[in-house]
Scaffold this active site. Structure first.
Site, PDB file in Angstrom:
ATOM      1  N   GLY A  46     -34.988 -12.394   9.534  1.00  0.00           N
ATOM      2  CA  GLY A  46     -35.561 -12.337  10.878  1.00  0.00           C
ATOM      3  C   GLY A  46     -36.127 -10.952  11.138  1.00  0.00           C
ATOM      4  CD  GLN A  51     -35.534  -5.529  13.010  1.00  0.00           C
ATOM      5  OE1 GLN A  51     -35.665  -6.728  13.184  1.00  0.00           O
ATOM      6  NE2 GLN A  51     -34.924  -5.029  11.946  1.00  0.00           N
ATOM      7  CB  CYS A  89     -30.092  -4.562  10.094  1.00  0.00           C
ATOM      8  SG  CYS A  89     -31.407  -4.387  11.313  1.00  0.00           S
ATOM      9  CG  LEU A  90     -35.498  -6.185   7.232  1.00  0.00           C
ATOM     10  CD1 LEU A  90     -36.778  -6.862   7.709  1.00  0.00           C
ATOM     11  CD2 LEU A  90     -35.502  -6.005   5.732  1.00  0.00           C
ATOM     12  CG  HIS A 131     -29.005  -9.453  13.222  1.00  0.00           C
ATOM     13  ND1 HIS A 131     -28.180  -8.751  12.376  1.00  0.00           N
ATOM     14  CD2 HIS A 131     -30.178  -8.756  13.261  1.00  0.00           C
ATOM     15  CE1 HIS A 131     -28.827  -7.674  11.936  1.00  0.00           C
ATOM     16  NE2 HIS A 131     -30.045  -7.663  12.455  1.00  0.00           N
ATOM     17  CD  GLU A 132     -33.592 -10.619  13.745  1.00  0.00           C
ATOM     18  OE1 GLU A 132     -34.171  -9.672  14.298  1.00  0.00           O
ATOM     19  OE2 GLU A 132     -33.153 -10.561  12.584  1.00  0.00           O
ATOM     20  CG  HIS A 135     -32.769  -6.110  16.360  1.00  0.00           C
ATOM     21  ND1 HIS A 135     -32.558  -4.798  16.023  1.00  0.00           N
ATOM     22  CD2 HIS A 135     -32.564  -6.810  15.223  1.00  0.00           C
ATOM     23  CE1 HIS A 135     -32.239  -4.705  14.740  1.00  0.00           C
ATOM     24  NE2 HIS A 135     -32.233  -5.922  14.225  1.00  0.00           N
TER      25      HIS A 135
HETATM   26 ZN    ZN Z   1     -31.673  -6.362  12.327  1.00  0.00          ZN
END
Ligand code: ZN
Length: 158
Positions: A46, A51, A89-90, A131-132, A135
């Site tokens: 995701g 991000q 996480c990226l 998770h997203e 963010h």
């Molecule tokens: Zn993340």
């Protein structure tokens, strides 16, 4: 379409609550296309707009069985159960941790046309949604992690 530059931990945009999207126009469509392309390029499950430096309530997810999901102004309206699993996480490279999440969630959101959509999920998709959506509130998984793992591990949720 274009691959967007990834923001990583320490960048203030990741800590800001994202703004509600009110305009459902061609620019939003292009942004969603770029987000999906970037998510696949970086091999994430995701990607949330903060991000890539855009403080808006926009998320893309592709958690295998789900296919590509585009969620605008998403909100968790129902959650039940508990599950601990490993996340990454990226925006937090080379870091994995155990995070407790609801096992099942229901999310309402809008699609790129502004139409209301509803998603019920469990497993990886439920985790990715939580998770997203975190963010969009400036929350990273490391804030919630029960423990951080040594950096050689396994499957991840971005
Ligand atoms: Zn993340």
């Amino acid at each position: 379409m274009a691959i967007r530059f990834l923001r990583t931990e320490g960048d203030p945009v990741l800590r800001k609550p994202a703004l509600e999207v009110k305009r459902f126009d061609a620019a939003l469509g292009r942004l969603l296309d770029d987000m999906a392309e970037s998510m696949y390029y970086y091999e994430g499950v995701g990607l949330a707009a903060p991000q890539i430096g855009i403080s808006k309530q926009i998320v893309v997810i592709d958690a295998n069985e789900s296919g590509l999901l585009e969620l605008i102004n998403p909100e968790i309206v129902f959650a039940e159960g508990e599950e601990v699993d490993i996340e990454g996480c990226l925006s937090v490279p080379q870091t994995y941790g155990e995070v407790k999440r609801a096992a099942r969630v229901k999310v309402i959101a809008q699609n790129r046309l502004g139409e209301r959509i509803e998603i019920e999920a469990e497993g990886l998709l439920a985790r990715a949604l939580q998770h997203e959506i975190d963010h969009l509130q400036g929350v990273l998984f490391i804030d919630r992690a029960l423990r951080i793992l040594p950096p050689d591990d396994m499957e991840t949720v971005e």
